[in-house]
Enzyme design. Structure first.
Site, PDB file in Angstrom:
ATOM      1  N   ASP A   1       0.792  -1.226   0.000  1.00 51.90           N
ATOM      2  CA  ASP A   1       0.000   0.000   0.000  1.00 51.90           C
ATOM      3  C   ASP A   1       0.824   1.277   0.000  1.00 51.90           C
ATOM      4  O   ASP A   1       0.542   2.214  -0.733  1.00 51.90           O
ATOM      5  CB  ASP A   1      -0.916  -0.015   1.235  1.00 51.90           C
ATOM      6  CG  ASP A   1      -1.804   1.202   1.279  1.00 51.90           C
ATOM      7  OD1 ASP A   1      -2.592   1.376   0.341  1.00 51.90           O
ATOM      8  OD2 ASP A   1      -1.701   1.978   2.249  1.00 51.90           O
TER       9      ASP A   1
ATOM     10  N   ASP B   1       4.512   0.608   4.025  1.00 54.19           N
ATOM     11  CA  ASP B   1       4.365  -0.629   4.800  1.00 54.19           C
ATOM     12  C   ASP B   1       4.319  -1.825   3.855  1.00 54.19           C
ATOM     13  O   ASP B   1       4.491  -1.684   2.656  1.00 54.19           O
ATOM     14  CB  ASP B   1       3.108  -0.556   5.679  1.00 54.19           C
ATOM     15  CG  ASP B   1       1.867  -0.195   4.865  1.00 54.19           C
ATOM     16  OD1 ASP B   1       1.972  -0.087   3.616  1.00 54.19           O
ATOM     17  OD2 ASP B   1       0.801  -0.025   5.464  1.00 54.19           O
TER      18      ASP B   1
ATOM     19  N   TYR C   1      -8.276   1.975   6.354  1.00 56.75           N
ATOM     20  CA  TYR C   1      -9.037   2.536   5.242  1.00 56.75           C
ATOM     21  C   TYR C   1     -10.515   2.245   5.456  1.00 56.75           C
ATOM     22  O   TYR C   1     -11.134   1.545   4.661  1.00 56.75           O
ATOM     23  CB  TYR C   1      -8.533   1.974   3.911  1.00 56.75           C
ATOM     24  CG  TYR C   1      -7.153   2.473   3.531  1.00 56.75           C
ATOM     25  CD1 TYR C   1      -6.994   3.734   2.952  1.00 56.75           C
ATOM     26  CD2 TYR C   1      -6.015   1.704   3.749  1.00 56.75           C
ATOM     27  CE1 TYR C   1      -5.736   4.207   2.593  1.00 56.75           C
ATOM     28  CE2 TYR C   1      -4.750   2.174   3.392  1.00 56.75           C
ATOM     29  CZ  TYR C   1      -4.626   3.420   2.819  1.00 56.75           C
ATOM     30  OH  TYR C   1      -3.386   3.883   2.467  1.00 56.75           O
TER      31      TYR C   1
ATOM     32  N   GLU D   1       5.123  10.055   4.149  1.00 61.00           N
ATOM     33  CA  GLU D   1       4.947   8.698   3.628  1.00 61.00           C
ATOM     34  C   GLU D   1       4.590   8.802   2.142  1.00 61.00           C
ATOM     35  O   GLU D   1       4.226   9.872   1.642  1.00 61.00           O
ATOM     36  CB  GLU D   1       3.851   7.935   4.393  1.00 61.00           C
ATOM     37  CG  GLU D   1       3.822   6.446   4.060  1.00 61.00           C
ATOM     38  CD  GLU D   1       3.138   5.574   5.116  1.00 61.00           C
ATOM     39  OE1 GLU D   1       2.642   6.125   6.119  1.00 61.00           O
ATOM     40  OE2 GLU D   1       3.103   4.342   4.920  1.00 61.00           O
TER      41      GLU D   1
END
Ligand SMILES: *[C@@H]1O[C@H](CO)[C@@H](O)[C@H](O)[C@H]1NC(C)=O
Ligand SMILES: *[C@@H]1O[C@H](CO)[C@@H](O)[C@H](O)[C@H]1NC(C)=O
Length: 573
Positions: free
Chosen positions: A191, A194, A342, A546
């Site tokens: 994703d 990670d 999510y 990120e």
């Protein structure tokens, strides 16, 4: 003379091996009984070391070799060459530190041997910076951005990598991923920074990327990226097919949040991850709707290229959509474990979006009725992995030409343009949300370019979209795309890219260490600044630094849209 030759050989070694440090065994002691001890002392000079491999070459065979700073990977059959790799706690050295490896062994000759050793810094992966010769002279080279963004998706690949993998520091990973009945769930994309596969954002990313390909194929063609782009979207589409394990059964996540406490590359995962699925008793109309949308879009992209694959996508898209509509529920209520990552607020937007895409793919008015039944009117918050209302407004306007859709999306954009309710940073970023601020505006920039091409406020929407994308690419004096432009991020929060080159072990120290990531994650868009344009390139800040599949989706499609404008002579300077 001998010294000169030795120096010449040494230089040659350094030049050919890149960043190897050399030493000879020193402080040698005879321990008696045929055993010796010596030291391999390396001075790091100006370079941070992030993991090392050490190759020790003895003048004669050595048995019973031991040392405590690393692990022995292998040795030559004749026991003269030993290969070591650092232990988890010995790999990081700052510039001007010294590494002293004490070695012992049993010698075979009349006294202790001599030895030379070289140390390879695993902060280097030998991957050449990708280059592109196509430069149209636009302020930012959109062709280069497209190439690098596609490479970002290649760096996110899970499963068995193809032979033409361009990301040298990536290898096969997560080959044990399977469903409850042993179904193959390998593949797909990790994703973000990670090592989890989240189906909901993966599918929405795929839909956004595919939409960009469908509309701006000219840009991909011109930049020489068309084949790579088909491969890019095919990777997750193949995975969605695997996830559809029964008429009303769909895997939607592989791996769980517990792995967030582990800092390691995906290649090092050896355990079988927890998997999550939706089915009749655990419905997920949102996630199933998005899979259906992605696969219907995928059908359109592949129908003239690989009709067998395309037809399969469409057939599964229809079934998954039927499941989504028949068994209604929010997946994050059916499967509470996914809610923290999510979670879904609503499924109407996805059911409308899926209907719109299936209508575009089939012309079957049943799907248009579905799109309208679940349609979310009025001003939308903005297109994102969890909210497709704005995208559905655009798509339905394109498919039907009806005024109500146009009016709704115009209200959406009135909020987004200066003077609306989306705040602006001093340097001009439309700041929807502190979590990945840049992707929200990038998604909207893509929709704005689509609408502009549909004749809706063409000039204003194009200027706005270009301004937002140029903010990302460098207009504030820095780029927010890894490995692109001026002063790009070098510490993005990303496990794989921050870990040393294999086989050096990774670990938490690679999250907190100061130096740049050992691997350049070309094309990754970072979260981005706060509403005051403040940003720090800090690996530990996953809110602003990120990367994620979702971040690049609308962004890449918007860049393709700008390049397409350029090719059509419509890009305003
Ligand atoms: C021992 O093996 C290594 C690697 O196979 C080789 O390079 C080296 O020449 C050999 N040394 C001797 C003394 O046979
Ligand atoms: C749908 O209808 C449009 C307009 O009549 C046509 O151009 C298009 O090819 C049709 N698409 C499909 C999938 O039948």
């Amino acid at each position: 003379m001998i010294k000169t030759i030795a120096l010449a050989v040494c230089l040659l070694v350094i030049l050919t091996r890149g960043h190897a440090l050399q030493t000879a065994m020193s402080k040698v002691k005879d321990l008696g009984n045929g055993r010796f001890e010596g030291h391999l002392i390396f001075h790091t000079h100006g370079e941070d070391i992030a993991g090392w491999e050490c190759i020790v070459t003895f003048s004669e065979p050595v048995t019973g070799f031991s040392e405590w700073m690393g692990d022995i990977l292998k040795h030559s059959d004749n026991n003269t060459v030993f290969y070591l790799v650092n232990k988890p706690n010995t790999g990081i050295l700052q510039a001007r530190q010294t590494l002293d490896i004490t070695i012992q062994g049993q010698y075979s000759g009349s006294g202790p041997p001599t030895a030379t050793a070289e140390l390879l810094n695993m902060a280097h992966d030998g991957m050449a910076a990708p280059t592109i010769s196509i430069d149209d002279g636009t302020k930012y080279n959109y062709n280069e951005v497209l190439m690098k963004s596609i490479m970002f998706y290649e760096a996110q690949r899970s499963g068995k990598l193809p032979d033409d993998n361009r990301i040298t520091w990536r290898g096969d990973s997560s080959l044990l991923d399977q469903g409850d009945n042993g179904e193959d769930l390998t593949g797909g994309w990790y994703d973000a920074g990670d090592n989890i596969k989240f189906g909901f954002p993966m599918a929405s990313t795929t839909t956004m990327l595919t939409w960009g390909l469908l509309r701006y194929k000219d840009a991909y063609q011109h930049s020489g990226q068309l084949d790579k782009m088909y491969e890019c979207i095919r990777w997750p589409l193949e995975w969605f097919l695997k996830c559809h394990t029964g008429t009303n059964e769909l895997y939607i996540q592989v791996g769980d949040g517990k792995s967030h406490s582990i800092w390691d590359r995906p290649e090092s995962i050896t355990t079988r991850p927890t998997v999550f699925k939706v089915d009749e008793n655990h419905p997920g109309s949102d996630v199933a709707g998005e899979y259906a949308a992605a696969m219907a879009a995928g059908y359109l992209a592949f129908k003239d290229k690989d009709s067998v694959f395309a037809d399969k996508l469409l057939q599964h898209a229809k079934q998954i959509n039927n499941f989504a509509v028949t068994y209604k529920g929010k997946y994050s209520e059916s499967i509470p474990e996914v809610a923290a990552f999510y979670g879904s607020g609503n499924y109407n937007d996805e059911l409308s979006w899926a209907g719109a895409w299936l209508y575009k793919a089939t012309n079957d008015t049943t799907y248009l009725t579905q799109a309208d039944t679940y349609y979310v009117g009025g001003a939308s918050w903005g297109q994102s992995w969890g909210d497709k209302a704005a995208g559905a407004q655009v798509l339905l306007y394109e498919e039907t030409g009806m005024d109500k859709y146009k009016q709704d999306v115009e209200s959406t954009f009135r909020n987004w343009m200066p003077g609306g309710n989306v705040p602006y940073s001093p340097k001009g970023l439309a700041f929807r949300n502190p979590w990945g601020s840049l992707r929200h505006t990038s998604n909207m920039a893509f929709l704005a370019l689509l609408l502009a091409d549909d004749g809706v406020h063409s000039s204003a929407y194009r200027d706005w979209a270009k301004g937002q994308i140029h903010y990302v690419l460098g207009d504030t004096g820095r780029s927010f795309v890894v490995g692109f432009g001026v002063n790009p991020p070098v510490h993005p929060h990303h496990r794989g890219a921050s870990c040393p080159t294999m086989p050096a072990p990774c670990g938490m120290a690679y999250l907190t260490r100061k130096g740049p990531n050992p691997h350049v994650l070309y094309g990754g868009l970072v979260g981005g600044p706060d509403e005051h344009d403040r940003y720090t390139d800090d690996r530990q800040n996953y809110q602003i630094n990120e990367v994620a599949c979702d971040y690049n989706g609308g962004f890449q499609s918007a860049v393709a849209g700008l390049e397409s404008l350029f090719l059509r002579g419509l890009l305003h300077p």
